[in-house]
Design a protein around this motif. Structure first.
Motif, short mmCIF file in Angstrom:
data_model
loop_
_atom_site.label_atom_id
_atom_site.label_comp_id
_atom_site.label_asym_id
_atom_site.label_seq_id
_atom_site.Cartn_x
_atom_site.Cartn_y
_atom_site.Cartn_z
N ALA A 1 -19.27 -7.50 -2.62
CA ALA A 1 -19.50 -8.92 -2.35
C ALA A 1 -20.05 -9.14 -0.94
O ALA A 1 -20.97 -9.95 -0.75
N VAL A 2 -19.51 -8.42 0.04
CA VAL A 2 -19.91 -8.62 1.44
C VAL A 2 -21.29 -8.04 1.71
O VAL A 2 -22.11 -8.65 2.42
N THR A 3 -21.57 -6.86 1.16
CA THR A 3 -22.84 -6.19 1.46
C THR A 3 -23.97 -6.60 0.53
O THR A 3 -25.14 -6.37 0.84
N GLY A 4 -23.63 -7.20 -0.62
CA GLY A 4 -24.66 -7.49 -1.61
C GLY A 4 -25.16 -6.24 -2.29
O GLY A 4 -26.26 -6.22 -2.86
N ALA B 1 -25.83 0.99 -3.83
CA ALA B 1 -27.19 0.90 -3.29
C ALA B 1 -27.35 -0.42 -2.55
O ALA B 1 -26.95 -1.48 -3.05
N VAL B 2 -27.90 -0.36 -1.34
CA VAL B 2 -28.17 -1.56 -0.55
C VAL B 2 -29.63 -1.55 -0.12
O VAL B 2 -30.28 -0.50 -0.13
N ASP B 3 -30.14 -2.69 0.26
CA ASP B 3 -31.55 -2.78 0.66
C ASP B 3 -31.78 -2.18 2.04
O ASP B 3 -32.81 -1.57 2.30
N LYS C 1 -22.10 -5.98 8.32
CA LYS C 1 -21.29 -6.64 7.29
C LYS C 1 -20.05 -5.82 6.97
O LYS C 1 -18.96 -6.38 6.77
N LEU C 2 -20.21 -4.50 6.92
CA LEU C 2 -19.05 -3.64 6.69
C LEU C 2 -18.05 -3.75 7.84
O LEU C 2 -16.84 -3.75 7.63
N LEU C 3 -18.58 -3.83 9.05
CA LEU C 3 -17.71 -3.99 10.21
C LEU C 3 -16.95 -5.31 10.14
O LEU C 3 -15.75 -5.37 10.45
#
Length: 338
Positions: A8-11, A75-77, A85-87
């Protein structure tokens, strides 16, 4: 951290249906990954090592095909935008206090601190992220980069430094002798113009009950003199009439005023053309566009005694470039000898 929250946070897009549902920590280097880690993979080659070390999840912006269906493949862009965002998510779960300091005060704190709970974040955002992810509860985390702290949603605490009893005995461009907290320190590696910033650093550490030792004090990166011989080889402090002085733009005006007063030898300041120099300093100024141009100028300037002052240039960077340039020259001159 729960898998659903990470997505949700990273998309991020989950590439498989893994059996795991949460991660214990975040690792940015494969050798740091362990059982339960979410590993941030900057290259495909790192993934195998991280999995062997027990990583429960892989997040990457590279094209990958899941090789272990029990592990979460995300997978992220862009990792560049994903890491902050992870932080943010990590800091919601694992609270840490951050202290934003002026650059010079930060460098003084780092120079004298002797408390293992004090963490001084690197200027490199990846290394700084790793330092945060591996920090322990109760750590005091310092940074000189407020924009980085803002990006990661850090909870910044502002400290009013304690007052430090002190008295300056004598001060010069490079050395200061003073009585601090009842102890006499002779010839500290510290320009007199930066002495107030040292006191601010000591007061900050004292306010936070973090131990420090002035025996560890050395010149900070924002003001670093390096004595050299005619071949630009470093020699012990004070043992040459040739000095390379590395300064940054965050120094107080008094420091630039003191540089302007240098009368006992020739002094010149070198400034990259891409950096705007806003200080009204009456010293000969030399602009340069590239490292190659700068090295060519230095080879000539080093033949004469004097102070060569470099604005917004790191000493390590200059010497690494100089050594590489000489290695290349040596390699070219040795061709055909054997």
């Amino acid at each position: 951290m729960r898998l659903e929250n990470v997505l949700a946070v990273t998309g991020g897009r989950l590439l498989n249906t893994p059996s795991i549902s949460r991660f214990d920590d975040v690792a940015l280097y494969p050798h740091r990954a362990k059982r339960g880690s979410l590993f941030v993979a900057r290259s495909v080659e790192e993934i195998d090592e991280a999995l062997k070390n027990g990583a429960y999840g892989i997040v990457t912006d590279k094209k990958v095909v899941p090789t272990d269906e029990e592990v979460a493949w995300i997978a992220v862009d862009s990792l560049h935008s994903t890491l902050p965002k992870l932080l943010r998510l990590w800091l919601v779960i694992y609270h840490r206090d951050f202290y934003a300091l002026k650059r010079s005060v930060f460098e003084f704190c780092k120079s004298v601190s002797s408390n293992p709970n004090a963490i001084f974040l690197s200027d490199d955002s990846l290394e700084a992220s790793e330092e945060i992810f591996t920090s322990k509860e109760g750590s005091a985390i310092f940074s000189a980069d407020p924009l980085f702290l803002e990006r990661i949603g850090a909870r910044v605490v502002y400290v009013e430094p304690s007052k430090i009893e002190n008295r300056v005995v004598k001060g010069s461009l490079f050395l200061t002798s003073a009585v601090i907290d009842g102890l006499f320190y002779e010839d500290l590696h510290l320009p007199a113009s930066l002495y107030p910033l040292l006191l601010e650093a000591l007061g900050t550490l004292e306010k936070l009950d973090l131990a420090y030792s002035l025996a560890k004090l050395d010149f900070i990166p924002s003001f670093k003199p390096v004595f050299v011989d005619v071949r630009l080889q470093e020699v012990p402090f004070g043992e040459s009439d040739r000095v390379l002085l590395f300064i940054s733009g965050n120094l107080p005006p008094k420091c630039y005023e003191d540089l302007e007063k240098i009368k006992w030898t020739e002094a010149k300041i070198f400034i990259p053309t891409q950096i705007k120099f806003v200080y009204d300093i009456k010293l000969p100024t030399i602009k340069y566009e590239s490292e190659t141009e700068l090295l060519g100028i230095l080879e000539k300037e080093a033949k004469r005694p004097g102070y060569l002052i470099f604005f917004e240039k790191k000493s390590d960077s200059l010497f690494n470039t100089l050594y590489r340039f000489r290695d290349e020259e040596s390699s070219q001159s040795n061709k055909g000898l054997f």
